[in-house]
Motif scaffolding. Structure first.
Motif, PDB file in Angstrom:
ATOM      1  N   PRO A  86       0.837  -1.211   0.000  1.00  0.00           N
ATOM      2  CA  PRO A  86       0.000   0.000   0.000  1.00  0.00           C
ATOM      3  C   PRO A  86       0.872   1.261   0.000  1.00  0.00           C
ATOM      4  O   PRO A  86       1.860   1.351   0.746  1.00  0.00           O
ATOM      5  CB  PRO A  86      -0.784  -0.134   1.310  1.00  0.00           C
ATOM      6  N   MET A  87       0.520   2.226  -0.826  1.00  0.00           N
ATOM      7  CA  MET A  87       1.322   3.452  -0.937  1.00  0.00           C
ATOM      8  C   MET A  87       1.476   4.164   0.394  1.00  0.00           C
ATOM      9  O   MET A  87       2.524   4.734   0.697  1.00  0.00           O
ATOM     10  CB  MET A  87       0.676   4.393  -1.963  1.00  0.00           C
ATOM     11  N   SER A  88       0.434   4.125   1.216  1.00  0.00           N
ATOM     12  CA  SER A  88       0.479   4.822   2.505  1.00  0.00           C
ATOM     13  C   SER A  88       1.459   4.190   3.480  1.00  0.00           C
ATOM     14  O   SER A  88       1.782   4.789   4.513  1.00  0.00           O
ATOM     15  CB  SER A  88      -0.919   4.859   3.134  1.00  0.00           C
ATOM     16  N   TRP A  89       1.933   3.005   3.167  1.00  0.00           N
ATOM     17  CA  TRP A  89       2.869   2.316   4.058  1.00  0.00           C
ATOM     18  C   TRP A  89       4.326   2.701   3.807  1.00  0.00           C
ATOM     19  O   TRP A  89       5.198   2.363   4.595  1.00  0.00           O
ATOM     20  CB  TRP A  89       2.724   0.805   3.892  1.00  0.00           C
ATOM     21  N   ARG A  90       4.590   3.366   2.692  1.00  0.00           N
ATOM     22  CA  ARG A  90       5.980   3.650   2.336  1.00  0.00           C
ATOM     23  C   ARG A  90       6.695   4.456   3.429  1.00  0.00           C
ATOM     24  O   ARG A  90       7.857   4.185   3.754  1.00  0.00           O
ATOM     25  CB  ARG A  90       6.047   4.398   1.005  1.00  0.00           C
ATOM     26  N   SER A  91       6.010   5.420   3.996  1.00  0.00           N
ATOM     27  CA  SER A  91       6.648   6.241   5.031  1.00  0.00           C
ATOM     28  C   SER A  91       6.954   5.423   6.286  1.00  0.00           C
ATOM     29  O   SER A  91       7.966   5.657   6.952  1.00  0.00           O
ATOM     30  CB  SER A  91       5.752   7.432   5.389  1.00  0.00           C
ATOM     31  N   VAL A  92       6.084   4.457   6.592  1.00  0.00           N
ATOM     32  CA  VAL A  92       6.329   3.596   7.753  1.00  0.00           C
ATOM     33  C   VAL A  92       7.559   2.723   7.508  1.00  0.00           C
ATOM     34  O   VAL A  92       8.417   2.565   8.391  1.00  0.00           O
ATOM     35  CB  VAL A  92       5.099   2.701   8.042  1.00  0.00           C
ATOM     36  N   ILE A  93       7.651   2.159   6.313  1.00  0.00           N
ATOM     37  CA  ILE A  93       8.794   1.305   5.978  1.00  0.00           C
ATOM     38  C   ILE A  93      10.093   2.105   5.988  1.00  0.00           C
ATOM     39  O   ILE A  93      11.101   1.676   6.578  1.00  0.00           O
ATOM     40  CB  ILE A  93       8.567   0.643   4.603  1.00  0.00           C
ATOM     41  N   ARG A  94      10.074   3.284   5.390  1.00  0.00           N
ATOM     42  CA  ARG A  94      11.285   4.107   5.385  1.00  0.00           C
ATOM     43  C   ARG A  94      11.637   4.579   6.793  1.00  0.00           C
ATOM     44  O   ARG A  94      12.820   4.688   7.151  1.00  0.00           O
ATOM     45  CB  ARG A  94      11.103   5.293   4.438  1.00  0.00           C
ATOM     46  N   GLY A  95      10.611   4.811   7.613  1.00  0.00           N
ATOM     47  CA  GLY A  95      10.867   5.182   9.003  1.00  0.00           C
ATOM     48  C   GLY A  95      11.530   4.052   9.769  1.00  0.00           C
ATOM     49  O   GLY A  95      12.433   4.290  10.597  1.00  0.00           O
ATOM     50  N   ALA A  96      11.102   2.829   9.525  1.00  0.00           N
ATOM     51  CA  ALA A  96      11.715   1.670  10.183  1.00  0.00           C
ATOM     52  C   ALA A  96      13.175   1.530   9.766  1.00  0.00           C
ATOM     53  O   ALA A  96      14.060   1.271  10.607  1.00  0.00           O
ATOM     54  CB  ALA A  96      10.933   0.413   9.842  1.00  0.00           C
ATOM     55  N   ILE A  97      13.432   1.693   8.475  1.00  0.00           N
ATOM     56  CA  ILE A  97      14.807   1.597   7.986  1.00  0.00           C
ATOM     57  C   ILE A  97      15.680   2.662   8.647  1.00  0.00           C
ATOM     58  O   ILE A  97      16.814   2.392   9.077  1.00  0.00           O
ATOM     59  CB  ILE A  97      14.841   1.745   6.453  1.00  0.00           C
ATOM     60  N   ALA A  98      15.146   3.874   8.773  1.00  0.00           N
ATOM     61  CA  ALA A  98      15.908   4.963   9.393  1.00  0.00           C
ATOM     62  C   ALA A  98      16.213   4.683  10.860  1.00  0.00           C
ATOM     63  O   ALA A  98      17.190   5.214  11.410  1.00  0.00           O
ATOM     64  CB  ALA A  98      15.144   6.282   9.258  1.00  0.00           C
ATOM     65  N   LEU A  99      15.404   3.846  11.484  1.00  0.00           N
ATOM     66  CA  LEU A  99      15.645   3.457  12.880  1.00  0.00           C
ATOM     67  C   LEU A  99      16.592   2.274  12.993  1.00  0.00           C
ATOM     68  O   LEU A  99      16.841   1.767  14.093  1.00  0.00           O
ATOM     69  CB  LEU A  99      14.316   3.118  13.560  1.00  0.00           C
ATOM     70  N   GLY A 100      17.101   1.799  11.846  1.00  0.00           N
ATOM     71  CA  GLY A 100      18.038   0.679  11.853  1.00  0.00           C
ATOM     72  C   GLY A 100      17.379  -0.676  11.907  1.00  0.00           C
ATOM     73  O   GLY A 100      18.015  -1.660  12.305  1.00  0.00           O
ATOM     74  N   MET A 101      16.118  -0.747  11.463  1.00  0.00           N
ATOM     75  CA  MET A 101      15.389  -2.011  11.502  1.00  0.00           C
ATOM     76  C   MET A 101      15.454  -2.723  10.153  1.00  0.00           C
ATOM     77  O   MET A 101      15.302  -2.096   9.104  1.00  0.00           O
ATOM     78  CB  MET A 101      13.923  -1.759  11.863  1.00  0.00           C
ATOM     79  N   ASP A 102      15.700  -4.029  10.189  1.00  0.00           N
ATOM     80  CA  ASP A 102      15.529  -4.838   8.987  1.00  0.00           C
ATOM     81  C   ASP A 102      14.047  -4.836   8.613  1.00  0.00           C
ATOM     82  O   ASP A 102      13.178  -4.662   9.480  1.00  0.00           O
ATOM     83  CB  ASP A 102      15.964  -6.288   9.236  1.00  0.00           C
ATOM     84  N   VAL A 103      13.754  -5.072   7.340  1.00  0.00           N
ATOM     85  CA  VAL A 103      12.362  -5.141   6.879  1.00  0.00           C
ATOM     86  C   VAL A 103      12.154  -6.461   6.137  1.00  0.00           C
ATOM     87  O   VAL A 103      12.920  -6.797   5.231  1.00  0.00           O
ATOM     88  CB  VAL A 103      11.997  -3.963   5.961  1.00  0.00           C
ATOM     89  N   ILE A 104      11.121  -7.195   6.542  1.00  0.00           N
ATOM     90  CA  ILE A 104      10.774  -8.465   5.916  1.00  0.00           C
ATOM     91  C   ILE A 104       9.433  -8.303   5.205  1.00  0.00           C
ATOM     92  O   ILE A 104       8.461  -7.848   5.801  1.00  0.00           O
ATOM     93  CB  ILE A 104      10.644  -9.592   6.953  1.00  0.00           C
ATOM     94  N   SER A 105       9.385  -8.720   3.954  1.00  0.00           N
ATOM     95  CA  SER A 105       8.143  -8.634   3.186  1.00  0.00           C
ATOM     96  C   SER A 105       7.926  -9.924   2.416  1.00  0.00           C
ATOM     97  O   SER A 105       8.866 -10.488   1.847  1.00  0.00           O
ATOM     98  CB  SER A 105       8.195  -7.460   2.209  1.00  0.00           C
ATOM     99  N   GLY A 106       6.674 -10.362   2.375  1.00  0.00           N
ATOM    100  CA  GLY A 106       6.312 -11.516   1.569  1.00  0.00           C
ATOM    101  C   GLY A 106       5.485 -11.133   0.364  1.00  0.00           C
ATOM    102  O   GLY A 106       4.876 -11.996  -0.265  1.00  0.00           O
ATOM    103  N   LEU A 107       5.444  -9.855   0.020  1.00  0.00           N
ATOM    104  CA  LEU A 107       4.601  -9.377  -1.075  1.00  0.00           C
ATOM    105  C   LEU A 107       5.297  -9.538  -2.426  1.00  0.00           C
ATOM    106  O   LEU A 107       6.498  -9.791  -2.507  1.00  0.00           O
ATOM    107  CB  LEU A 107       4.233  -7.916  -0.844  1.00  0.00           C
ATOM    108  N   HIS A 108       4.514  -9.386  -3.492  1.00  0.00           N
ATOM    109  CA  HIS A 108       5.072  -9.464  -4.841  1.00  0.00           C
ATOM    110  C   HIS A 108       5.843  -8.190  -5.196  1.00  0.00           C
ATOM    111  O   HIS A 108       6.710  -8.221  -6.072  1.00  0.00           O
ATOM    112  CB  HIS A 108       3.959  -9.693  -5.871  1.00  0.00           C
ATOM    113  N   ASP A 109       5.515  -7.060  -4.577  1.00  0.00           N
ATOM    114  CA  ASP A 109       6.316  -5.843  -4.718  1.00  0.00           C
ATOM    115  C   ASP A 109       7.597  -6.029  -3.914  1.00  0.00           C
ATOM    116  O   ASP A 109       7.565  -6.021  -2.679  1.00  0.00           O
ATOM    117  CB  ASP A 109       5.550  -4.632  -4.163  1.00  0.00           C
TER     118      ASP A 109
END
Length: 348
Positions: A86-109
Motif C-alpha cells: 500500500p502506498m500509505s505504508w511507504r513512510s512507515v517502511i522508510r521510518g523503520a529503515i531509518a531506525l536501523g530495523m531490517d524489513v521483511i516482506s512476503g509481497l510481490h512488490d
C-alpha cells in the motif's frame, strides 16, 4: 534469513487487521519462532492481538513505530490480492529503515526493487528481505523420488481457507507422536515460520513443478512430508499455481480444506464455489494424471461458527464424504493425523 541477533518483530497491518487480510500476521503470531512486541494499525490502538486476530495474547496494537517497544525488525503482515505494498505504508517502511530495523516482506512488490528503500537500507546498514524473491529455473523430472517417503498435500476449495494452518498442525502433531515429519512451506508466511521452503506463486510457470520437486528431493530423508497447498484448482486467478504444485509434489494423499459459510470465490462474488464432492473428484483425477492419489480427510475452517454449529457441520460433511473431518484449531488435528497414519500403513 534474518540477522544473527534475535529478531524482535513489529508487524505492520495498518487498515487490514482481520484474520483474512492479515493472515500472515496471524500465522506468525501463532507459529513464529521470534517474539513480536507490537502490531501497527492506528485503527486498533488500545486493543490486543488476541482481541482482533484471535491469537497473540496481550501484544498491543500501536499507531506508529515510536509507540512500539524496542524492536529490530519490521514485518509486513498482510497478504492482499496481487501482493502490492500500500502506498500509505511507504513512510512507515522508510521510518523503520531509518531506525536501523531490517524489513521483511512476503509481497510481490519487492523491497529490493524500490530505489528509495535500497538507498535508505544502504545508508542505515539494514537488510531488506523479500521472501518471495527466487531464482528457480529447474524443470520437473520425476526422478530419484524415494518410495519410502510419504507425501501429504493440502488442497483447497478456495484461497485463504487454512491450507497452511492445516499443514503445520498435522506435521507438528505427527512429530509429537514420534514420526520424522517435515512441513514443506510453499508460500511467504509458511517460509517465515519454517525458515525454508519455496514461494511457489512467484516462480516462472515452467518451473513451478520443478521448484516443489526440488523441495521434495531435498527433504525426502524424512519419513513424512506435509506439503502446503496454494490457491485452488477451481480458482480463476490461481489455478495454474495450484496445478503446477499438485503435479510437482505427486502426493500419496491429500487433505481438502474449506471455510464454512463461503459460497463464492474470495474477492470474486460472481464466481460460485464448487462443492466439496465435486472438488474431491477433480483433485483426485487431476493428481492421478501424474501419480495415484486420493483425498484422505477434510480440514474445516469454522471460525465464523458457534461450537454447536461447527459440530453439526462436521457431522454433515463426514456423512456426505465418508471422510474424517475436523477444524484443526478448534478440534485439534488428530482425526487427520489418524488418516495419514492409516495411509502410511497401507503404503508400507
Amino acid at each position: 534469513m534474518l540477522r544473527s541477533s534475535e529478531p524482535r518483530l513489529v508487524i505492520l497491518t495498518e487498515g487490514y487487521s482481520d484474520p483474512i487480510n492479515a493472515k500472515t500476521a496471524t500465522s506468525v503470531l501463532r507459529y513464529g519462532q521470534h517474539p513480536t512486541v507490537a502490531i501497527i494499525d492506528s485503527l486498533q490502538v488500545g486493543k490486543t492481538a488476541e482481541e482482533i486476530l484471535g491469537v497473540g495474547g496481550n501484544i498491543p496494537f500501536v499507531a506508529n513505530l515510536s509507540d512500539a517497544p524496542t524492536a529490530n525488525t519490521l514485518m509486513i503482515g498482510i497478504a492482499p490480492p496481487g501482493g502490492k505494498i500500500p502506498m500509505s505504508w511507504r513512510s512507515v517502511i522508510r521510518g523503520a529503515i531509518a531506525l536501523g530495523m531490517d524489513v521483511i516482506s512476503g509481497l510481490h512488490d519487492f523491497l529490493v526493487d524500490d530505489d528509495d528503500f535500497v538507498i535508505d537500507a544502504s545508508r542505515f546498514g539494514v537488510n531488506l528481505i523479500d521472501i518471495r524473491k527466487n531464482d528457480e529455473h529447474d524443470v520437473c523430472n520425476q526422478k530419484d523420488i524415494r518410495v519410502e517417503c510419504l507425501r501429504i498435500h493440502t488442497v483447497g476449495q478456495d484461497c485463504s481457507v487454512g491450507k497452511m494452518v492445516a499443514s503445520i498442525e498435522v506435521a507438528r502433531a505427527l512429530q509429537d507422536q514420534g514420526y520424522d515429519a517435515k512441513f514443506i512451506a510453499t508460500g511467504q508466511t509458511g517460509i517465515m515460520i519454517e525458515g525454508d521452503g519455496c514461494p511457489i506463486d512467484c516462480v516462472v510457470g515452467d518451473f513451478i513443478s520443478g521448484a516443489i520437486e526440488k523441495q521434495i528431493l531435498a527433504q525426502q530423508h524424512h519419513e513424512i512430508l506435509v506439503i502446503e497447498g496454494q490457491g485452488s484448482l477451481a480458482h480463476p486467478r490461481y489455478s495454474a499455481v495450484t496445478l503446477g504444485l499438485l503435479h510437482g509434489c505427486i502426493p500419496h494423499g491429500m487433505i481438502l480444506c474449506y471455510e464454512v459459510g463461503r459460497s463464492w470465490v474470495r474477492d470474486m462474488p460472481h464466481v460460485n464455489l464448487k462443492s466439496l464432492q465435486e472438488l474431491r473428484t477433480i483433485y483426485e483425477n487431476t493428481a492421478s494424471i501424474m501419480f495415484p492419489s486420493k483425498i484422505i480427510g477434510v480440514a474445516m475452517n469454522s471460525r465464523l461458527l458457534s461450537e454447536r454449529e461447527a459440530n453439526a457441520e462436521r457431522k454433515k460433511v463426514h456423512l456426505e464424504l465418508g471422510l474424517p473431518v475436523c477444524d484443526v484449531l478448534r478440534d485439534g488435528p488428530h482425526d487427520l493425523v489418524k488418516a495419514v497414519q492409516k495411509l502410511h500403513m497401507e503404503l508400507r
